[in-house]
Write a protein that holds these residues in place. Structure first.
Motif, PDB file in Angstrom:
ATOM      1  N   SER A  73     -26.964 -66.871 -58.604  1.00  0.00           N
ATOM      2  CA  SER A  73     -25.847 -67.717 -59.335  1.00  0.00           C
ATOM      3  C   SER A  73     -25.628 -68.854 -58.419  1.00  0.00           C
ATOM      4  CB  SER A  73     -24.737 -66.781 -59.820  1.00  0.00           C
ATOM      5  OG  SER A  73     -24.210 -66.172 -58.481  1.00  0.00           O
ATOM      6  N   ALA A 156     -15.696 -65.913 -59.423  1.00  0.00           N
ATOM      7  CA  ALA A 156     -17.165 -66.044 -59.638  1.00  0.00           C
ATOM      8  C   ALA A 156     -17.789 -65.096 -58.895  1.00  0.00           C
ATOM      9  CB  ALA A 156     -17.687 -67.686 -59.254  1.00  0.00           C
ATOM     10  N   ALA A 159     -21.029 -62.702 -62.278  1.00  0.00           N
ATOM     11  CA  ALA A 159     -21.851 -63.746 -62.515  1.00  0.00           C
ATOM     12  C   ALA A 159     -21.749 -64.033 -64.356  1.00  0.00           C
ATOM     13  CB  ALA A 159     -23.174 -63.783 -62.343  1.00  0.00           C
ATOM     14  N   THR A 163     -18.752 -68.115 -63.035  1.00  0.00           N
ATOM     15  CA  THR A 163     -19.992 -69.000 -62.619  1.00  0.00           C
ATOM     16  C   THR A 163     -19.963 -70.204 -63.112  1.00  0.00           C
ATOM     17  OG1 THR A 163     -21.306 -67.141 -62.182  1.00  0.00           O
ATOM     18  CG2 THR A 163     -21.798 -69.105 -61.268  1.00  0.00           C
TER      19      THR A 163
END
Length: 420
Positions: A73, A156, A159, A163
């Protein structure tokens, strides 16, 4: 429910017997419920269904229909991948392997009745239960922040939308603005993860906002691959990144999401984006099940069986298992051991000694990949490291590119292993 001495001895005898003979369950198939569809849970569900050849009824409970991998990610943040490239569905688990995929939240576990209650009202019986819920955050870990503030100061660290939000905030920073990260204390998901993220944020800013600054407040004296990251930051992003460890107040941090400020050891800093990665603990369902001690769920390294309930197995980030880091690779490796143990207990199939491995790749800059990893074996006390490796500072560009390309191949392989 805790086992007393007599119960513990009895449970140990029962467990040993279960590994040698199938459980007698009447006319129906034995039932396995897996909670959590990530690197641990999806892998376990697939392997139990595949290797039992339909002899075990497998149900996977996962609230999201598209699973976004935390691993890789950061590469989306850095501009090296599209968000869609880390999204995966559960269709093949259902259509090709016969896994019953239920998109719902598990909200209760009755260990005596061996049932799982779902938010939608369904109750799932099980003969063996596998928990792979990932992480949740420790309440109050970063004063001024809780999950209600995650849209102002994203973590974040699960994910997907978080993100995407964090990247959008970085792209909207004013010229010469400040990106701050509050790094987590040990132990936490993906030890190199925050520092790969800093690298990817720096890579993005170097292209779109080259006078911006990055500030890291870190409670740890040292971190995974530190020499490699610091060498790479100096090479690729000289003058952009400033890390404050505990000697400089990195462990004494408060945040104010409304004012967009971060206070480090009494010094207040106005920032434009703040990525707060709090202290972590096992996913909430482990607490609900009553199988945690402290923040994590202790397991037997020979099988990934909970040390507090012989009918439950725990995988991945949620576990207290010994030397393995909390990573997607680790969870995938542990899932195969648990799947074999569960299949042996329920069908009488052969169970081989547990062996584990892990590699964590990180991208520092374009084609500048590094890695760390180890092989592990189970002891009665823990999963123990028996050999390890790590990239070295000063490696040439060809080797770093090879390491990065190796990580791309691994990602394709592990996601196929998880989802089919």
């Amino acid at each position: 429910m805790r086992l007393n001495r007599r119960g513990f001895i009895g449970a140990g005898i029962a467990t040993a017997a279960a590994l040698q003979a199938p459980v007698v369950l009447g006319a129906g198939k034995p039932r396995v419920v897996v909670i959590g569809g990530g690197a641990g849970g999806a892998t376990a569900a697939r392997y139990i269904a595949k290797d039992s050849d339909g002899a075990i009824d497998v149900t996977l409970v996962e609230p999201t229909r598209s699973y976004y991998t935390c691993f890789f990610s950061n590469l989306y943040i850095g501009g090296f991948r599209e968000l869609s490239s880390i999204a995966h569905s559960y269709g093949k688990l259902a259509s090709e392997y016969g896994v019953n995929v239920v998109h719902d939240w598990a909200i209760g576990i009755d260990r005596d009745a061996r049932t799982v209650s779902l938010a939608g009202g369904a109750v799932l019986p099980y003969d063996r239960l596998i928990l792979s819920p990932g992480i949740d955050f420790v309440d109050g870990a970063v004063p001024g922040w809780d999950v209600s503030q995650q849209n102002k100061m994203p973590h974040a660290y699960k994910a997907g939308s978080q993100t995407e939000l964090l990247k959008a905030q970085i792209e909207s920073m004013p010229e010469g603005g400040v990106f701050a990260m509050v790094a987590p204390p040990n132990p936490f998901r993906c030890p190199p993860g925050p520092y790969e993220r800093v690298s990817m944020v720096a890579h993005l800013l170097k292209q779109i906002n080259p006078t911006a600054k990055i500030l890291i407040a870190d409670p740890k004296e040292k971190f995974s691959k530190q020499a490699l990251f610091e060498e790479g930051w100096q090479k690729h992003y000289s003058g952009m990144i400033d890390r404050l460890g505990p000697d400089f107040g990195g462990g004494n941090v408060t945040v104010n999401p409304d004012a967009m400020t971060i206070n480090i050891d009494g010094a207040e800093e106005k920032v434009d984006v703040c990525n707060v990665i709090p202290a972590q603990k096992a996913g909430r369902i482990c607490e609900i099940a009553g199988i945690t001690e402290g923040n994590w769920a202790p397991v037997d390294g020979h099988s990934m069986q909970s040390r507090l309930d012989e009918n439950i197995y725990v995988l991945g980030d949620a576990t207290d298992q010994g030397d393995m880091p909390k990573s997607g690779f680790s969870a995938n490796s542990q899932a195969k051991v648990a799947a074999m143990a569960v299949r042996g207990a329920l069908t009488g199939s052969k169970v081989f000694p547990a062996k584990y491995s892990n590699t964590c790749w990180s991208l520092i800059g374009t084609d500048d990949g590094v890695k760390v990893g180890a092989a592990y074996e189970a002891t009665d006390e823990k999963i123990a490291s028996v050999s390890s490796f790590v990239s070295q500072t000063g490696e040439d560009a060809a080797l770093r590119m090879q390491t990065y390309e190796e990580s791309i191949g691994w990602y394709a392989g592990i996601t196929s292993d998880m989802f089919g």
